[in-house]
Scaffold this motif. Structure first.
Motif, PDB file in Angstrom:
ATOM      1  N   THR A  11       0.815  -1.217   0.000  1.00 14.87           N
ATOM      2  CA  THR A  11       0.000   0.000   0.000  1.00 14.87           C
ATOM      3  C   THR A  11       0.848   1.266   0.000  1.00 14.87           C
ATOM      4  O   THR A  11       0.319   2.365  -0.177  1.00 14.87           O
ATOM      5  CB  THR A  11      -0.923   0.035   1.232  1.00 14.87           C
ATOM      6  N   GLU A  48      -6.291   1.791   2.967  1.00 14.70           N
ATOM      7  CA  GLU A  48      -6.197   2.313   1.609  1.00 14.70           C
ATOM      8  C   GLU A  48      -4.743   2.304   1.144  1.00 14.70           C
ATOM      9  O   GLU A  48      -3.806   2.408   1.947  1.00 14.70           O
ATOM     10  CB  GLU A  48      -6.714   3.760   1.574  1.00 14.70           C
ATOM     11  N   SER A  49      -4.554   2.218  -0.167  1.00 18.19           N
ATOM     12  CA  SER A  49      -3.223   2.392  -0.741  1.00 18.19           C
ATOM     13  C   SER A  49      -2.923   3.871  -0.905  1.00 18.19           C
ATOM     14  O   SER A  49      -3.824   4.676  -1.186  1.00 18.19           O
ATOM     15  CB  SER A  49      -3.132   1.715  -2.116  1.00 18.19           C
ATOM     16  N   GLU A  51      -1.538   7.069  -2.924  1.00 23.41           N
ATOM     17  CA  GLU A  51      -1.774   7.374  -4.334  1.00 23.41           C
ATOM     18  C   GLU A  51      -0.641   6.896  -5.226  1.00 23.41           C
ATOM     19  O   GLU A  51      -0.869   6.315  -6.292  1.00 23.41           O
ATOM     20  CB  GLU A  51      -1.972   8.883  -4.526  1.00 23.41           C
ATOM     21  N   LEU A  54      -0.830   3.105  -5.565  1.00 21.35           N
ATOM     22  CA  LEU A  54      -1.981   2.710  -6.379  1.00 21.35           C
ATOM     23  C   LEU A  54      -1.691   2.913  -7.862  1.00 21.35           C
ATOM     24  O   LEU A  54      -2.097   2.102  -8.704  1.00 21.35           O
ATOM     25  CB  LEU A  54      -3.207   3.515  -5.958  1.00 21.35           C
ATOM     26  N   THR A  60      -7.279  -1.708  -6.345  1.00 20.82           N
ATOM     27  CA  THR A  60      -8.119  -0.791  -5.588  1.00 20.82           C
ATOM     28  C   THR A  60      -8.633  -1.439  -4.301  1.00 20.82           C
ATOM     29  O   THR A  60      -8.660  -2.678  -4.159  1.00 20.82           O
ATOM     30  CB  THR A  60      -9.333  -0.356  -6.426  1.00 20.82           C
ATOM     31  N   THR A  61      -9.063  -0.604  -3.387  1.00 19.68           N
ATOM     32  CA  THR A  61      -9.655  -1.083  -2.131  1.00 19.68           C
ATOM     33  C   THR A  61     -10.878  -1.942  -2.411  1.00 19.68           C
ATOM     34  O   THR A  61     -11.105  -2.967  -1.744  1.00 19.68           O
ATOM     35  CB  THR A  61     -10.034   0.110  -1.242  1.00 19.68           C
ATOM     36  N   GLU A  62     -11.684  -1.542  -3.395  1.00 20.31           N
ATOM     37  CA  GLU A  62     -12.882  -2.312  -3.752  1.00 20.31           C
ATOM     38  C   GLU A  62     -12.511  -3.717  -4.215  1.00 20.31           C
ATOM     39  O   GLU A  62     -13.163  -4.701  -3.833  1.00 20.31           O
ATOM     40  CB  GLU A  62     -13.671  -1.590  -4.844  1.00 20.31           C
TER      41      GLU A  62
END
Length: 238
Positions: A11, A48-49, A51, A54, A60-62
């Motif tokens: 992350t 969360e990662s 930016e 990512l 993605t988190t999703e």
């Protein structure tokens, strides 16, 4: 010898700031041959990662929300890597994260489970000082296609690194040989070289007859003269 080529995606760049592993890819080599016994996990990092990270891996988190957490895959990972020599590009980065994840679970360090580490970045810098030695640069240098690598992925990168490692440690990667040129000055006297005795053994009558029969068969097959017969008996000049 069993070796595991390993890569992770994370992350962020610092586990001490709470960053976590979100993907692990492992490729097995046994006696320098790919076995196909690979291991791959997507992991829910429970955060969360950053930016920048990512943009590198695109996970993605999703996408990661329903993936297993690290504690759910750790025993399978420990069993898989046990006692193997592990090959990593820029090893301190991945080992820092892996050791951190093991520590969070009150387990012995990842490093204590394996039989040693080879850092291909260190090897590449020794072989190619002053040059770019990223994984992409090494793929270009050793002719390994990475056209399908749009984003970083742990398993894909481990597969590419396995090919790079095998190429980089093969010893001689081309048919050319570097031969040291020896220059002898005019004032130096060369030692005489002994000439080997050449023994000539003429063909026997039986061997000559068999040779003639073979040529006759070739002439018959081409309905004329074969190349060998024509070279021995060229047509007379007009």
């Amino acid at each position: 010898m069993r070796q595991i080529v390993l890569d992770t995606e994370t992350t962020g760049i610092n586990p001490k700031l709470g960053n976590r592993i979100l993907e692990i890819g492992c490729v097995e080599l046994f006696n320098r041959k790919l076995t196909g016994n690979n291991l791959h996990f997507y992991i829910n990092p429970e955060r969360e990662s950053e930016e920048g990270a990512l943009n590198v891996h695109g996970l993605t988190t999703e996408f990661l929300r329903d993936k297993p957490k690290f504690h759910e895959i750790v025993e399978q990972l420990r069993s898989y890597i046990q006692g193997a020599e592990v090959i990593i590009h820029n090893a301190p980065f991945d080992l820092g994260f892996l050791n951190h994840e093991f520590k969070l679970l009150n387990l012995p360090d990842f490093s204590s489970h394996i039989g040693g580490v080879i850092d291909t970045l260190v090897q590449a810098k020794e072989l190619h000082p002053g040059k770019r030695n990223s994984l992409d640069a090494l793929c270009d240098r050793y002719g390994i296609s990475n056209a399908h690598r749009k984003l970083h992925g742990a398993l894909l990168d481990a597969e590419l690194l396995a090919d790079v490692y095998l190429a980089m440690t093969r010893g001689q990667n081309s048919l050319g040989m570097d031969v040291e040129e020896v220059v002898v000055s005019a004032s130096e006297t060369l030692e005489p070289v002994a000439m080997a005795e050449i023994i000539f053994v003429p063909a026997s009558e039986q061997e000559l007859a068999a040779h003639a029969d073979t040529l006759a068969g070739l002439d018959k097959a081409v309905k004329g003269q074969c190349i060998w017969t024509a070279s021995m008996h060229p047509p007379a000049a007009a």
